[in-house]
Design a protein around this motif. Structure first.
Motif, PDB file in Angstrom:
ATOM      1  N   GLY A 247       0.221   6.445 -10.204  1.00  0.00           N
ATOM      2  CA  GLY A 247      -0.290   5.211  -9.624  1.00  0.00           C
ATOM      3  C   GLY A 247       0.596   4.041  -9.993  1.00  0.00           C
ATOM      4  N   VAL A 248      -0.009   2.883 -10.117  1.00  0.00           N
ATOM      5  CA  VAL A 248       0.736   1.670 -10.463  1.00  0.00           C
ATOM      6  C   VAL A 248       0.356   1.254 -11.869  1.00  0.00           C
ATOM      7  CG1 VAL A 248       1.240  -0.720  -9.853  1.00  0.00           C
ATOM      8  CG2 VAL A 248       0.751   0.961  -8.040  1.00  0.00           C
ATOM      9  N   THR A 249       1.301   1.333 -12.789  1.00  0.00           N
ATOM     10  CA  THR A 249       1.071   0.983 -14.197  1.00  0.00           C
ATOM     11  C   THR A 249       1.870  -0.260 -14.535  1.00  0.00           C
ATOM     12  OG1 THR A 249       0.687   3.289 -14.814  1.00  0.00           O
ATOM     13  CG2 THR A 249       1.247   1.762 -16.579  1.00  0.00           C
ATOM     14  N   VAL A 382       3.877  -1.905  -3.249  1.00  0.00           N
ATOM     15  CA  VAL A 382       3.740  -0.968  -4.354  1.00  0.00           C
ATOM     16  C   VAL A 382       2.543  -0.025  -4.193  1.00  0.00           C
ATOM     17  CG1 VAL A 382       2.417  -2.584  -5.811  1.00  0.00           C
ATOM     18  CG2 VAL A 382       3.812  -0.767  -6.864  1.00  0.00           C
ATOM     19  N   ARG A 383       1.432  -0.544  -3.660  1.00  0.00           N
ATOM     20  CA  ARG A 383       0.257   0.324  -3.481  1.00  0.00           C
ATOM     21  C   ARG A 383       0.478   1.289  -2.322  1.00  0.00           C
ATOM     22  NH1 ARG A 383      -2.802   0.510  -7.083  1.00  0.00           N
ATOM     23  NH2 ARG A 383      -3.603   2.334  -6.004  1.00  0.00           N
ATOM     24  N   GLU A 384       1.109   0.820  -1.273  1.00  0.00           N
ATOM     25  CA  GLU A 384       1.387   1.683  -0.134  1.00  0.00           C
ATOM     26  C   GLU A 384       2.312   2.832  -0.535  1.00  0.00           C
ATOM     27  OE1 GLU A 384       3.274   1.429   4.395  1.00  0.00           O
ATOM     28  OE2 GLU A 384       3.265  -0.335   3.080  1.00  0.00           O
ATOM     29  N   LEU A 385       3.294   2.523  -1.372  1.00  0.00           N
ATOM     30  CA  LEU A 385       4.199   3.571  -1.822  1.00  0.00           C
ATOM     31  C   LEU A 385       3.441   4.693  -2.526  1.00  0.00           C
ATOM     32  CD1 LEU A 385       7.288   1.548  -3.139  1.00  0.00           C
ATOM     33  CD2 LEU A 385       7.261   3.162  -1.224  1.00  0.00           C
ATOM     34  N   TYR A 386       2.428   4.318  -3.314  1.00  0.00           N
ATOM     35  CA  TYR A 386       1.676   5.347  -4.026  1.00  0.00           C
ATOM     36  C   TYR A 386       0.637   6.026  -3.137  1.00  0.00           C
ATOM     37  CZ  TYR A 386      -1.553   7.647  -7.160  1.00  0.00           C
ATOM     38  OH  TYR A 386      -2.370   8.586  -7.750  1.00  0.00           O
ATOM     39  N   GLU A 388       0.218   6.161   0.179  1.00  0.00           N
ATOM     40  CA  GLU A 388       0.671   6.838   1.394  1.00  0.00           C
ATOM     41  C   GLU A 388       1.800   7.831   1.158  1.00  0.00           C
ATOM     42  OE1 GLU A 388      -0.953   6.525   4.169  1.00  0.00           O
ATOM     43  OE2 GLU A 388      -2.291   5.013   3.289  1.00  0.00           O
ATOM     44  N   HIS A 389       2.588   7.605   0.086  1.00  0.00           N
ATOM     45  CA  HIS A 389       3.771   8.434  -0.099  1.00  0.00           C
ATOM     46  C   HIS A 389       3.832   9.099  -1.477  1.00  0.00           C
ATOM     47  CE1 HIS A 389       5.206   6.712   3.659  1.00  0.00           C
ATOM     48  NE2 HIS A 389       4.922   5.515   3.170  1.00  0.00           N
ATOM     49  N   GLY A 390       2.841   8.856  -2.325  1.00  0.00           N
ATOM     50  CA  GLY A 390       2.781   9.531  -3.612  1.00  0.00           C
ATOM     51  C   GLY A 390       3.838   9.105  -4.611  1.00  0.00           C
ATOM     52  N   ILE A 391       4.341   7.878  -4.491  1.00  0.00           N
ATOM     53  CA  ILE A 391       5.395   7.388  -5.379  1.00  0.00           C
ATOM     54  C   ILE A 391       4.794   6.375  -6.348  1.00  0.00           C
ATOM     55  CG2 ILE A 391       7.606   6.197  -5.517  1.00  0.00           C
ATOM     56  CD1 ILE A 391       8.071   7.225  -2.593  1.00  0.00           C
ATOM     57  N   SER A 392       4.760   6.723  -7.620  1.00  0.00           N
ATOM     58  CA  SER A 392       4.179   5.854  -8.646  1.00  0.00           C
ATOM     59  C   SER A 392       5.190   4.817  -9.107  1.00  0.00           C
ATOM     60  CB  SER A 392       3.720   6.688  -9.841  1.00  0.00           C
ATOM     61  OG  SER A 392       2.746   7.638  -9.463  1.00  0.00           O
ATOM     62  N   THR A 393       4.697   3.758  -9.717  1.00  0.00           N
ATOM     63  CA  THR A 393       5.549   2.701 -10.274  1.00  0.00           C
ATOM     64  C   THR A 393       5.080   2.365 -11.681  1.00  0.00           C
ATOM     65  OG1 THR A 393       6.021   1.715  -8.106  1.00  0.00           O
ATOM     66  CG2 THR A 393       6.323   0.311 -10.048  1.00  0.00           C
ATOM     67  N   GLY A 401       1.844 -12.779 -13.175  1.00  0.00           N
ATOM     68  CA  GLY A 401       0.629 -11.972 -13.153  1.00  0.00           C
ATOM     69  C   GLY A 401       0.301 -11.443 -11.766  1.00  0.00           C
ATOM     70  N   ALA A 402       1.260 -11.522 -10.846  1.00  0.00           N
ATOM     71  CA  ALA A 402       0.992 -11.138  -9.463  1.00  0.00           C
ATOM     72  C   ALA A 402       0.580  -9.676  -9.335  1.00  0.00           C
ATOM     73  CB  ALA A 402       2.232 -11.406  -8.611  1.00  0.00           C
ATOM     74  N   TYR A 403       1.025  -8.834 -10.253  1.00  0.00           N
ATOM     75  CA  TYR A 403       0.748  -7.399 -10.130  1.00  0.00           C
ATOM     76  C   TYR A 403      -0.600  -6.989 -10.730  1.00  0.00           C
ATOM     77  CZ  TYR A 403       5.381  -6.425  -8.285  1.00  0.00           C
ATOM     78  OH  TYR A 403       6.491  -6.371  -7.479  1.00  0.00           O
ATOM     79  N   PHE A 404      -1.303  -7.928 -11.366  1.00  0.00           N
ATOM     80  CA  PHE A 404      -2.618  -7.588 -11.918  1.00  0.00           C
ATOM     81  C   PHE A 404      -3.560  -7.064 -10.840  1.00  0.00           C
ATOM     82  CE2 PHE A 404      -2.073 -10.761 -15.637  1.00  0.00           C
ATOM     83  CZ  PHE A 404      -1.475  -9.776 -16.398  1.00  0.00           C
ATOM     84  N   GLN A 405      -3.492  -7.661  -9.667  1.00  0.00           N
ATOM     85  CA  GLN A 405      -4.418  -7.281  -8.600  1.00  0.00           C
ATOM     86  C   GLN A 405      -4.139  -5.898  -8.024  1.00  0.00           C
ATOM     87  OE1 GLN A 405      -4.331 -10.377  -5.653  1.00  0.00           O
ATOM     88  NE2 GLN A 405      -5.254 -11.929  -6.984  1.00  0.00           N
ATOM     89  N   VAL A 406      -2.909  -5.438  -8.104  1.00  0.00           N
ATOM     90  CA  VAL A 406      -2.552  -4.173  -7.449  1.00  0.00           C
ATOM     91  C   VAL A 406      -2.372  -3.031  -8.438  1.00  0.00           C
ATOM     92  CG1 VAL A 406      -1.494  -5.311  -5.472  1.00  0.00           C
ATOM     93  CG2 VAL A 406      -0.092  -4.789  -7.481  1.00  0.00           C
TER      94      VAL A 406
END
Length: 612
Positions: A247-249, A382-386, A388-393, A401-406
């Motif tokens: 997922g997105v860490t 970043v969320r679409e990559l995970y 829809e395409h299974g690519i974690s970040t 703090g822009a990435y807190f929401q995603v």
């Protein structure tokens, strides 16, 4: 042995080129000595030798090399031991220039497959490649000093480092067991849907910026309870540590609190590490790629339209090319290329990223409207990559703090100690405007670029290289050329001489010059790799040079896309080893296997690449 002794007596005191008469294979009873290339003079690169120890003499048990991970671990173990042995004798034989040098590959903290040492899975025989500076007084041969190296020093090194009865068998057992555990741990990542794992007690900080050794008296890693995972491995039961889920860490925290240290450990976690490194059980998905901005890099017909489109100069971003990329376009290309190479995890540090590629805050969106901004920031993809395409970040951030929401998981580093703050960060994020994400879905994530046949200028180079294989390279003045053609740039002698087989050397052959981990020169073309941060050894760079050269001459034919081209080379390397791409030249002992992802990165940074 007797033949070699006679030859040494015959050449003693003669001019240095007479050393070339020593080339050949010599039986030393317990092993075979191969003198494969003799340097042109005492100040040139040292001569290339190899030692073959039959399986019956080496006598390593089959369980130490029966699988690939065990074999690579055994080779690494033997090479390190041989390095220690030769280090005791280098320069003990005296003379001018590089006289008396005895050197082999110097391994780092990672365990890599190298040409420096090879163990045959069929019979357990061992081959070690080394370099020796043949001694001379000025340019007159000192055969007595070379005899000391070959008949006194080298036999001791072989006996102490390459025979099972003489090595530290307990340490070897631990090495093989660790290799099995690391392989099993990688399997656990997939089974548990983890992007990475860091064991409790791991030492992540390094000694200094120029030393990859573990820092003494550093804070050891301790997993937060929320992410704690316990694993049973073949030789280590109940191994506990932090499992980073797919997922997105997001890894956040103040400056100097250990965020980048964690990410650097994860980017190296694609390789196994030696006992005592501190990162033995830091394991990342083997396809993970570290990404960054890379101003000035070459981009050849890459589809970056998922991140950049509607450029004011009307440049087509579906097939974007430039010789001097900006920060945002280079990072967009790096993402597209990594995904196309098969990366399942992307590692990103805010510090080395292009800000306008990563985020675009609300105030900027209000001032500069969407239709005036060609960049779709990574935070919106970043969320679409995970999903829809299974690519974690896994992303390190310290200022935005822009990435807190995603993010799915948010970890704060506080004085090198990790804490899970996902819920608290999400609550705070609710007080800020929700991220706008109205970009069109990604059309595709895979590139379909077909490398074209090399251009006309390279055709003559290849033809010259083939001639060089037949006739050797430049000869010495008034003498015979030894390995000029068959050994690339290393064995080049003087001009105007005769080739080894009587023909004249061709000046158009491919010349390869390594530049450490930073890249290499292919003829006069420099391939810049300093920002491909998961290249951990200059020997990998040397191997990438050989692979690129092989692909230019034998793989790129205008019919296969880049993915198929790389797969073809991977299969060749897997089936026939690294020697397969070197050709019929003397196999260097300074090559190490790179990953598939670095092969892609190397090809993509070659400025002579042409695709359709």
């Amino acid at each position: 042995m007797k033949t070699l002794e006679k030859l040494l007596q015959q050449v003693d005191g003669k001019s240095y080129p007479a050393y070339k008469d020593l080339r050949g294979r010599y039986d030393f009873k317990d092993y075979q000595l191969n003198i494969e290339h003799v340097q042109g003079d005492p100040f040139a690169a040292p001569s290339k030798l190899s030692v073959d120890v039959p399986g019956g003499q080496a006598d390593f048990p089959a369980w130490t090399y029966e699988t690939k991970e065990k074999r690579v671990a055994l080779q690494d173990f033997l090479l390190r031991g041989f390095y220690q042995q030769t280090g005791r004798y280098t320069h003990k034989a005296k003379g001018s220039g590089k006289s008396g040098v005895m050197s082999v590959s110097r391994c780092g903290q990672e365990v890599l497959e190298r040409t420096g040492c090879e163990v045959q899975v069929t019979d357990g025989s061992v081959k070690v490649r080394l370099e020796v500076g043949f001694p001379a007084n000025g340019r007159r041969i000192q055969a007595g000093e070379l005899r000391r190296i070959l008949f006194e020093f080298l036999p001791v090194c072989v006996k102490n480092a390459l025979y099972y009865a003489k090595v530290d068998q307990k340490k070897l057992e631990q090495t093989i067991w660790l290799a099995e555990d690391q392989k099993a741990l990688r399997g656990e990542l997939k089974a548990r849907k983890l992007a990475a794992f860091i064991a409790n007690g791991a030492v992540l900080p390094r000694e200094s910026g120029v030393s990859d050794l573990p820092m003494k008296q550093s804070v050891v890693f301790r997993s937060p309870k929320e992410l704690e995972v316990t694993l049973d491995l073949p030789h280590t039961k109940g191994l506990t540590g932090m499992g980073i889920p797919e997922g997105v860490t997001l890894i956040v925290g103040g400056g100097y609190h250990g965020k980048s240290t964690v990410l650097q450990a994860l980017e190296r976690g694609v390789y196994p590490h030696i006992c005592g490194d501190g990162r033995e059980y830091v394991v990342t998905d083997e396809s993970a790629v570290k990404l960054r901005a890379e101003d000035g890099r070459n981009i050849c017909s890459v589809d970056i339209s998922g991140f950049i489109s509607n450029l004011p100069n009307k440049k087509d971003t579906h097939k974007f090319s430039t010789l001097d990329a900006s920060g945002s376009t280079s990072q967009a290309a790096n993402v597209a290329e990594a995904v196309s190479a098969g990366a399942r995890v992307l590692l990103i540090d805010e510090d080395t990223s292009a800000t306008n590629f990563m985020v675009r805050d609300e105030l900027m969106q209000r001032v500069v409207h969407r239709d005036k901004e060609p960049i779709i920031p990574y935070v919106e993809r970043v969320r679409e990559l995970y999903e829809e395409h299974g690519i974690s970040t896994i992303l390190v951030a310290g200022s935005s703090g822009a990435y807190f929401q995603v993010a799915d998981t948010i970890v704060q580093m506080d004085a090198y100690v990790p804490y899970v703050i996902t819920e608290a960060a999400k609550r705070e994020a609710e007080n800020f405007p929700k991220l706008k994400c109205d970009a069109k879905p990604l059309e595709k994530v895979k590139q379909n670029r077909v490398p074209l046949v090399k251009n006309q200028g390279n055709d003559s180079r290849a033809a010259g290289r083939d001639d060089n294989y037949r006739y050797g390279g430049y000869g010495g003045r008034g003498g015979r050329g030894a390995y000029g053609g068959q050994d690339g740039h290393v064995g080049r002698g003087e001009r105007n001489g005769r080739g080894e087989h009587g023909g004249r050397g061709d000046q158009n052959r491919t010349k390869i010059k390594g530049l450490g981990r930073d890249g290499f020169l292919l003829n006069k073309e420099q391939i810049e790799l300093r920002y491909v941060e998961q290249i951990v050894d200059g020997e990998q760079t040397q191997m990438l040079a050989q692979i690129l050269n092989y692909m230019l001459e034998h793989v790129f034919d205008g019919t296969k896309n880049l993915d198929l081209c790389v797969s073809q080379v991977e299969r060749l390397l897997r089936e026939k080893g690294m020697a397969a791409v070197v050709g019929d030249r003397c196999i260097p002992g300074n090559l190490a296997m790179p990953r598939r992802e670095e092969i892609y990165a190397c090809v993509n940074r070659y400025r002579g690449l042409k695709v359709r």
